[in-house]
Design an enzyme around this catalytic site. Structure first.
Site, PDB file in Angstrom:
ATOM      1  N   HIS A 123     -14.029 -16.527  -0.465  1.00 42.90           N
ATOM      2  CA  HIS A 123     -13.073 -16.981   0.438  1.00 42.90           C
ATOM      3  C   HIS A 123     -14.024 -16.685   1.512  1.00 42.90           C
ATOM      4  O   HIS A 123     -14.532 -15.650   1.833  1.00 42.90           O
ATOM      5  CB  HIS A 123     -11.831 -16.067   0.522  1.00 42.90           C
ATOM      6  CG  HIS A 123     -10.614 -16.636  -0.426  1.00 42.90           C
ATOM      7  ND1 HIS A 123      -9.604 -16.027  -0.979  1.00 42.90           N
ATOM      8  CD2 HIS A 123     -10.442 -18.114  -0.823  1.00 42.90           C
ATOM      9  CE1 HIS A 123      -8.678 -16.748  -1.609  1.00 42.90           C
ATOM     10  NE2 HIS A 123      -9.278 -18.132  -1.506  1.00 42.90           N
ATOM     11  N   HIS A 134     -15.564 -12.125  -3.475  1.00 43.51           N
ATOM     12  CA  HIS A 134     -15.327 -13.466  -3.825  1.00 43.51           C
ATOM     13  C   HIS A 134     -15.725 -14.432  -2.997  1.00 43.51           C
ATOM     14  O   HIS A 134     -16.435 -14.002  -1.910  1.00 43.51           O
ATOM     15  CB  HIS A 134     -13.733 -13.677  -4.071  1.00 43.51           C
ATOM     16  CG  HIS A 134     -12.811 -13.102  -2.911  1.00 43.51           C
ATOM     17  ND1 HIS A 134     -12.916 -12.006  -2.468  1.00 43.51           N
ATOM     18  CD2 HIS A 134     -12.049 -14.169  -2.253  1.00 43.51           C
ATOM     19  CE1 HIS A 134     -11.951 -12.194  -1.307  1.00 43.51           C
ATOM     20  NE2 HIS A 134     -11.562 -13.453  -1.090  1.00 43.51           N
ATOM     21  N   ASP A 161     -10.163  -7.325  -2.414  1.00 39.66           N
ATOM     22  CA  ASP A 161      -8.928  -8.383  -2.270  1.00 39.66           C
ATOM     23  C   ASP A 161      -8.465  -8.219  -3.458  1.00 39.66           C
ATOM     24  O   ASP A 161      -8.909  -8.156  -4.823  1.00 39.66           O
ATOM     25  CB  ASP A 161      -9.739  -9.677  -1.964  1.00 39.66           C
ATOM     26  CG  ASP A 161      -8.862 -10.571  -0.690  1.00 39.66           C
ATOM     27  OD1 ASP A 161      -7.502 -10.078  -0.758  1.00 39.66           O
ATOM     28  OD2 ASP A 161      -9.362 -11.141   0.079  1.00 39.66           O
ATOM     29  N   HIS A 215      -8.746  -4.263   4.714  1.00 41.00           N
ATOM     30  CA  HIS A 215      -8.351  -5.734   4.834  1.00 41.00           C
ATOM     31  C   HIS A 215      -6.909  -6.128   5.360  1.00 41.00           C
ATOM     32  O   HIS A 215      -6.011  -6.459   4.598  1.00 41.00           O
ATOM     33  CB  HIS A 215      -8.507  -6.176   3.383  1.00 41.00           C
ATOM     34  CG  HIS A 215      -8.498  -7.762   3.135  1.00 41.00           C
ATOM     35  ND1 HIS A 215      -9.285  -8.340   4.237  1.00 41.00           N
ATOM     36  CD2 HIS A 215      -8.267  -8.555   2.279  1.00 41.00           C
ATOM     37  CE1 HIS A 215      -9.179  -9.795   3.928  1.00 41.00           C
ATOM     38  NE2 HIS A 215      -8.506  -9.712   2.754  1.00 41.00           N
ATOM     39  N   HIS A 257      -6.550 -12.553  -8.058  1.00 40.17           N
ATOM     40  CA  HIS A 257      -6.641 -13.175  -6.709  1.00 40.17           C
ATOM     41  C   HIS A 257      -6.510 -14.743  -7.016  1.00 40.17           C
ATOM     42  O   HIS A 257      -6.558 -15.200  -8.126  1.00 40.17           O
ATOM     43  CB  HIS A 257      -7.761 -12.618  -5.892  1.00 40.17           C
ATOM     44  CG  HIS A 257      -7.662 -12.891  -4.326  1.00 40.17           C
ATOM     45  ND1 HIS A 257      -6.406 -12.721  -3.742  1.00 40.17           N
ATOM     46  CD2 HIS A 257      -8.404 -13.529  -3.333  1.00 40.17           C
ATOM     47  CE1 HIS A 257      -6.680 -13.094  -2.415  1.00 40.17           C
ATOM     48  NE2 HIS A 257      -7.822 -13.338  -2.404  1.00 40.17           N
ATOM     49  N   ASP A 303     -13.251 -15.769   4.857  1.00 40.97           N
ATOM     50  CA  ASP A 303     -13.192 -14.594   5.703  1.00 40.97           C
ATOM     51  C   ASP A 303     -14.224 -13.438   5.001  1.00 40.97           C
ATOM     52  O   ASP A 303     -14.399 -12.523   5.780  1.00 40.97           O
ATOM     53  CB  ASP A 303     -11.924 -13.888   5.683  1.00 40.97           C
ATOM     54  CG  ASP A 303     -11.254 -13.956   4.478  1.00 40.97           C
ATOM     55  OD1 ASP A 303     -11.465 -14.725   3.641  1.00 40.97           O
ATOM     56  OD2 ASP A 303     -10.559 -12.715   4.534  1.00 40.97           O
ATOM     57  N   HIS A 304     -14.558 -13.578   3.787  1.00 44.07           N
ATOM     58  CA  HIS A 304     -15.624 -12.642   2.985  1.00 44.07           C
ATOM     59  C   HIS A 304     -17.033 -13.225   3.230  1.00 44.07           C
ATOM     60  O   HIS A 304     -17.706 -12.077   2.608  1.00 44.07           O
ATOM     61  CB  HIS A 304     -14.840 -12.081   1.439  1.00 44.07           C
ATOM     62  CG  HIS A 304     -13.994 -11.765   1.494  1.00 44.07           C
ATOM     63  ND1 HIS A 304     -13.517 -10.198   1.320  1.00 44.07           N
ATOM     64  CD2 HIS A 304     -12.419 -12.016   1.900  1.00 44.07           C
ATOM     65  CE1 HIS A 304     -12.264  -9.894   1.263  1.00 44.07           C
ATOM     66  NE2 HIS A 304     -11.464 -10.834   1.658  1.00 44.07           N
TER      67      HIS A 304
END
Length: 279
Positions: A66, A64, A191, A245, A134, A68-69
Site C-alpha cells: 500500500h 505490504h 497493518d 499506525h 489485510h 502509505d508504506h
C-alpha cells in the site's frame, strides 16, 4: 555482544498523514545491523530530523505494498545508489493487487519476495515471516537477536578464567550470572487484523497497528483496534505493547487508557519515540 535493541519510530500515522504523524517507518538497530520496517512518504526527512541515518540500512522489510508504506522507498533507494553505488535490499510479499504500488521491479532496488513461514538472516538479526489479514498480501515480522549471555555477577565471575566467562554466561550458570541468557524478540504487526498470540509468544515487545477505535470500522477495512491489540499482548504475555499506525480520527490518550484496562503496559507511539529493549 550488545545487550540492547533500539527501535526508532520514524512515522506512526495511518494512510492520511498529519502534521504530527507521518506515514509508517520503524528503524531497528542491534549490534551494527539496521533494519527499516516500511518506508512511507518522508521517511528520510523524518530520520534526519531525529538525528539518525537510514541510507546505510542493511535492508528494508515491507509489510505490504500500500502506498502509505512504500512511497518513501524510491527516494531512499536513489540516495543509497548515489551515496554508495549499490541497490537497496528490500524484502516483502508480492504486491498482489491493482490497489497496491508494486515496487519490486524498481531498478535501484534488489527485491526478495518473502512468504509466511520464511526465515531470513540479515546481519546479526533473524527475521521470521507471518501472514497478516489485510486487503492485499501482507505479512508480520518477528525480529530476533542471537542469544545474549547472562549478565555477570561481579562478586563471582572473577573466579572464572576470562577465556571461559562467555561460555559460562551463555549457560546462565549460577552464581556467576545475575540474569538468564536469551534472545531479544520483537513482533511487528504493521497493518491488518490482530496478530495470532501464538506467533507473538516469547517476545518482549509487541508493536501492533491500532488504526481505529471502532471495532466495526476496523473489521470493515481489515485493520485492528487498540483493544484487540491489547488482548493479543495479554494472551501472548509480552512485557510491552506499542500501538502505532493511528488514523487521524482517533484519540491517542483515550486509546492508551482504554487499552491499559486490558493490558497494563501500553505506549502509544509518536513520531520520534525511541524504545530500547535490553536483556
Amino acid at each position: 555482544m550488545d545487550r540492547e535493541l533500539v527501535m526508532r519510530f520514524l512515522g506512526t500515522g495511518g494512510a492520511v498523514p498529519s502534521k504530527d504523524r507521518s506515514h509508517p517507518g520503524l528503524l531497528m538497530e542491534f549490534s551494527g545491523t539496521k533494519l527499516l520496517i516500511d518506508c512511507g512518504e518522508g521517511t528520510q526527512r523524518r530520520a534526519m530530523e531525529q538525528g539518525v541515518t537510514i541510507h546505510d540500512v542493511d535492508a528494508v522489510l515491507l509489510t505490504h505494498h500500500h502506498v502509505d508504506h512504500v512511497a518513501g522507498l524510491l527516494p531512499l533507494a536513489t540516495t543509497v545508489d548515489l551515496l554508495h553505488g549499490r541497490r537497496l535490499k528490500v524484502y516483502g510479499p508480492t504486491a498482489g493487487s491493482e490497489s497496491a504500488l508494486d515496487v519490486s521491479d524498481l531498478e535501484v532496488i534488489e527485491y526478495r519476495e518473502v512468504s509466511p513461514g520464511d526465515e531470513v538472516e540479515i546481519g546479526d538479526l533473524r527475521v521470521l515471516v507471518y501472514e497478516s489479514e489485510h486487503g492485499v498480501p501482507t505479512v508480520d515480522y518477528r525480529i530476533e537477536t542471537p542469544k545474549v549471555p547472562g549478565k555477570a555477577d561481579p562478586k563471582y565471575i572473577r573466579r572464572v578464567p576470562p577465556s571461559k566467562r562467555r561460555e559460562v554466561l551463555l549457560r546462565g550458570e549460577r552464581p556467576y550470572s545475575l540474569t538468564k541468557p536469551g534472545k531479544i524478540s520483537v513482533y511487528v504487526k504493521g497493518d491488518g487484523r490482530p496478530a495470532d498470540p501464538e506467533n507473538v509468544r516469547g517476545c518482549q515487545v509487541l508493536v501492533h497497528e491500532a488504526c481505529f477505535e471502532d471495532h466495526e470500522e476496523a473489521v470493515r477495512y481489515l485493520h485492528s483496534t487498540h483493544l484487540e491489540a491489547a488482548e493479543v499482548a495479554r494472551e501472548a504475555g509480552v512485557d510491552l505493547l506499542v500501538l502505532t499506525h493511528l488514523s487521524t480520527k482517533v484519540d491517542p490518550e483515550r486509546m492508551r487508557e482504554e487499552a491499559r484496562e486490558v493490558f497494563p503496559v501500553v505506549v502509544v507511539a509518536h513520531d520520534g519515540l525511541v524504545v530500547r529493549v535490553r536483556r
